[in-house]
Design a protein around this motif. Structure first.
Motif, mmCIF file in Angstrom:
data_model
loop_
_atom_site.group_PDB
_atom_site.id
_atom_site.type_symbol
_atom_site.label_atom_id
_atom_site.label_comp_id
_atom_site.label_asym_id
_atom_site.label_seq_id
_atom_site.Cartn_x
_atom_site.Cartn_y
_atom_site.Cartn_z
ATOM 1 N N ILE A 2 8.016 18.586 26.932
ATOM 2 C CA ILE A 2 7.557 17.402 26.911
ATOM 3 C C ILE A 2 5.973 17.402 26.371
ATOM 4 C CG2 ILE A 2 6.808 15.106 28.048
ATOM 5 C CD1 ILE A 2 9.614 15.054 28.399
ATOM 6 N N GLY A 12 7.094 21.051 39.124
ATOM 7 C CA GLY A 12 7.691 21.543 40.507
ATOM 8 C C GLY A 12 6.375 22.189 41.171
ATOM 9 N N CYS A 56 9.242 17.585 45.494
ATOM 10 C CA CYS A 56 8.390 18.661 44.832
ATOM 11 C C CYS A 56 7.077 19.220 45.609
ATOM 12 C CB CYS A 56 7.845 18.049 43.531
ATOM 13 S SG CYS A 56 6.975 16.259 44.014
ATOM 14 N N GLY A 76 15.497 10.822 26.689
ATOM 15 C CA GLY A 76 14.075 11.272 27.220
ATOM 16 C C GLY A 76 13.213 12.079 25.896
ATOM 17 N N VAL A 113 11.335 21.451 31.763
ATOM 18 C CA VAL A 113 11.431 20.287 30.893
ATOM 19 C C VAL A 113 9.936 19.969 30.608
ATOM 20 C CG1 VAL A 113 12.124 17.857 30.522
ATOM 21 C CG2 VAL A 113 13.673 19.605 31.630
ATOM 22 N N ALA A 126 15.899 9.070 35.759
ATOM 23 C CA ALA A 126 17.180 10.406 36.057
ATOM 24 C C ALA A 126 18.298 9.851 35.833
ATOM 25 C CB ALA A 126 16.746 11.133 37.051
ATOM 26 N N GLU A 127 19.357 10.825 35.096
ATOM 27 C CA GLU A 127 20.566 10.573 34.969
ATOM 28 C C GLU A 127 21.287 10.304 36.489
ATOM 29 O OE1 GLU A 127 19.057 12.742 33.592
ATOM 30 O OE2 GLU A 127 19.850 13.611 32.080
ATOM 31 N N THR A 150 7.439 13.058 35.057
ATOM 32 C CA THR A 150 7.661 13.804 36.375
ATOM 33 C C THR A 150 9.028 14.415 36.415
ATOM 34 O OG1 THR A 150 6.251 12.359 37.672
ATOM 35 C CG2 THR A 150 7.907 13.494 38.809
ATOM 36 N N THR A 203 11.245 9.936 34.570
ATOM 37 C CA THR A 203 11.143 10.141 35.862
ATOM 38 C C THR A 203 12.341 10.861 36.493
ATOM 39 O OG1 THR A 203 12.381 7.954 36.433
ATOM 40 C CG2 THR A 203 9.840 8.060 36.490
ATOM 41 N N PRO A 204 12.308 11.673 37.688
ATOM 42 C CA PRO A 204 13.352 12.353 38.278
ATOM 43 C C PRO A 204 13.955 11.543 39.355
ATOM 44 C CG PRO A 204 11.429 12.908 39.485
ATOM 45 C CD PRO A 204 11.015 11.621 38.376
ATOM 46 N N TRP A 205 15.003 12.246 40.181
ATOM 47 C CA TRP A 205 16.109 11.455 40.804
ATOM 48 C C TRP A 205 15.515 11.457 42.277
ATOM 49 C CZ3 TRP A 205 17.421 15.691 43.872
ATOM 50 C CH2 TRP A 205 17.474 16.628 43.270
ATOM 51 N N GLU A 214 11.197 27.550 42.886
ATOM 52 C CA GLU A 214 11.579 26.190 43.444
ATOM 53 C C GLU A 214 13.171 26.112 43.926
ATOM 54 O OE1 GLU A 214 10.880 22.446 41.329
ATOM 55 O OE2 GLU A 214 9.724 21.817 43.059
ATOM 56 N N THR A 274 18.106 14.855 27.525
ATOM 57 C CA THR A 274 17.950 15.666 25.741
ATOM 58 C C THR A 274 17.938 14.683 24.793
ATOM 59 O OG1 THR A 274 20.270 16.041 26.281
ATOM 60 C CG2 THR A 274 18.525 17.941 26.552
#
Ligand code: NAD
Length: 484
Positions: free
Chosen positions: A243, A259, A291, A219, A239, A184-185, A234, A156-158, A391, A216
């Motif tokens: 995937i 995106g 997004c 994930g 990326v 996400a980090e 997502t 997942t993203p942030w 984007e 990297t």
């Protein structure tokens, strides 16, 4: 802020594999951590473990061990477990809001109105779908069974840290699939809080597992793991392509929510003031880190100048400021990297000849600390310009001019993306007819409200598959047919 110094695996917080490696001496990745930074203060507020492939192995093994018992649970048992999870999310809304404010920089009002509440609505909607879903149907002389597709790897993203997690994990669990999550980090604290809520809901050990870490490393290991049957991702299209390729090699089911560069089309005769005001708000929501944001506003030649003036006036009301202040509408961007990326795009827009109406690449006045960007509106944006195609993921709106409906449609569909959009017209039927020709997964007519049960996902480079509602549940099911 408090953070767990381990991964949530098999129902407990376990030390990261690298932590035990560092106890026996230094080595690659030993004791690695990710620093969580408050985007408004630029201070490190916590650290979490940067996991390794070994941690992913342990989490996938736990999920595989739990898979048999979880898939054997009845609909009612899953409904009961996920109702407890929903109630836990609802009870923890203040804590969730505070965490999203701290690690994402979301304004408090948005954290309360959206980041902490939408996940509750989404979970409720999944419960409603699960209660009624036909897991078995007759097709001629066959009985078709829809059954869990196996262990899910969720990445997942942030930008909507809890929503993105819930939109994958809850339907996967409802379908009978155990999950390993890699958040996400930038926003691991929200993910840790979610794991705590799952734990208190009493889900069986191993049905939900969390490994924090770098994309990297963790994930990639998750997307390629032979013990993972479904990858649900997502994030960015770049990326997502990797995937998808990894899932293809492993012959895994994959869904990609990527995106967007969505168009907000204001047709002649629409309520211009409302369409522009709502359109600017949509583009700047979550500091433009959305997004599905309507980052391109398409206006007819006759309405153009008025729309630009209205947009500039509206944008100036989005003064960037401290997210903890309850009146702030525009907080900082999530990171210094993201801020630089957005400022670069603003510079590119100016260099390519777009007209800067308000905002710009300079830091907002009086905000030397924090990853702030000025709310920015460009006019005279041409379809071929970089800012009309790529984007940006920041508070930057491009206003474009069209000659007639055909031209508007050509511009609207003229990017590689196809996630969302808006159409405004005096007659909703006219707007709907236009929307039906748009290459976009979801389009709001005259400001139609977000529906947590409607399918969400993209055409073209915006993705593969759908989340939410019945459509989201089906992503985690596979079929078996018996012929009689
Ligand atoms: P990102 O692609 O950089 O990262 C997303 C996730 O993937 C993170 O957890 C990251 O650690 C992980 N990751 C990174 N590299 C990886 C790799 N090689 N292998 C496996 N995992 C890897 O995206 P981001 O910057 O976190 O989020 C912003 C992007 O997400 C934007 O492009 C936005 O449009 C998109 N997004 C899409 C949707 C949607 O539903 N369509 C929703 C939100 C965000």
């Amino acid at each position: 802020m408090q953070a767990h110094q381990g991964h949530y695996i098999d129902g407990a917080w376990r030390p990261a594999a690298s932590a035990s490696a560092s106890a026996s001496g230094p080595g690659p990745g030993s004791g690695d951590v990710i620093e969580v930074v408050n985007p408004a203060t630029e201070e490190v507020i916590a650290t979490v473990p940067a996991g390794t492939a070994e941690d992913v192995d342990a989490a996938v093994a736990a999920a595989r061990s739990a898979a048999g018992a979880w898939r054997a649970t009845s609909r009612d048992e899953r409904l009961a477990a996920l109702t407890r999870l929903r109630d836990g999310l609802a009870a923890q809304q203040d804590e969730i809001s505070a965490t999203v404010l701290a690690e994402l920089g979301s304004p408090l009002r948005l954290a309360r109105a959206l980041h902490s509440t939408v996940p509750v609505a989404v979970t409720t909607s999944v419960l409603e779908v699960l209660a009624e879903f036909p897991f078995q149907e007759k097709v001629g002389n066959s009985t078709v069974y829809l059954e869990p597709a196996g262990v899910v790897g969720a990445i997942t993203p942030w930008n909507y840290p809890l929503h993105q997690i819930v939109a994958k994990v809850v339907p996967a669990l409802a379908a009978g699939c155990p999950v390993v999550l890699k958040p996400a980090e930038n926003t691991p604290l929200t993910a840790q809080l979610f794991a705590e809520i799952v734990h208190h809901a009493g889900l069986p050990a191993g049905t939900f597992n969390l490994v924090t870490g770098h994309g990297t490393v963790v994930g990639a290991a998750l997307a390629e793991h032979e013990g993972v049957d479904v990858v649900s991702f997502t994030g960015s299209t770049a990326v997502g392509r990797r995937i998808g390729a990894a899932a293809g090699r492993g012959v895994k089911r994959v869904s990609l929510e990527l995106g967007g560069k969505s168009a907000n089309v204001i047709l002649p005769g629409a309520d211009l003031a409302t369409a522009v005001k709502v359109g600017v708000g949509n583009a700047f929501l979550n500091a433009g880190q959305t997004c599905s944001a309507w980052t391109r506003m398409l206006v007819s030649e006759a309405d153009y100048d008025e729309a630009v003036a209205l947009a500039a006036k509206t944008a100036e009301r989005y003064a960037p400021g401290d997210p903890a202040n309850p009146s702030t509408r525009l907080g900082p961007l999530v990171s210094a990297v993201q801020r630089e990326r957005v400022r670069d795009y603003i510079g590119t827009g100016i260099a390519e000849g777009a007209r800067l109406v308000t905002g710009g690449a300079d830091a907002p006045e009086g905000l030397d600390v924090g990853f702030y960007v000025r709310p920015t509106v460009f006019a005279d944006v041409e379809p071929g310009m970089t800012i009309a195609q790529e984007e940006i993921f920041g508070p930057v709106l491009s206003i474009m001019r069209y000659r007639d409906k055909e031209h508007a449609l050509e511009i609207a569909n003229g990017t590689a993306y196809g996630l969302s959009g808006g159409v405004w017209a005096a007659d909703p039927a006219e707007a709907a007819a236009f929307a039906r020709q748009m290459e976009a997964g979801q389009v709001d007519i005259n400001g139609g409200a977000f529906n947590p049960a409607a399918p969400f996902g993209g055409y073209k480079d915006s993705g593969v598959g759908r989340e939410l509602g019945r459509f989201g549940l089906e992503e985690f099911l596979q079929t078996q047919s018996l012929q009689f």
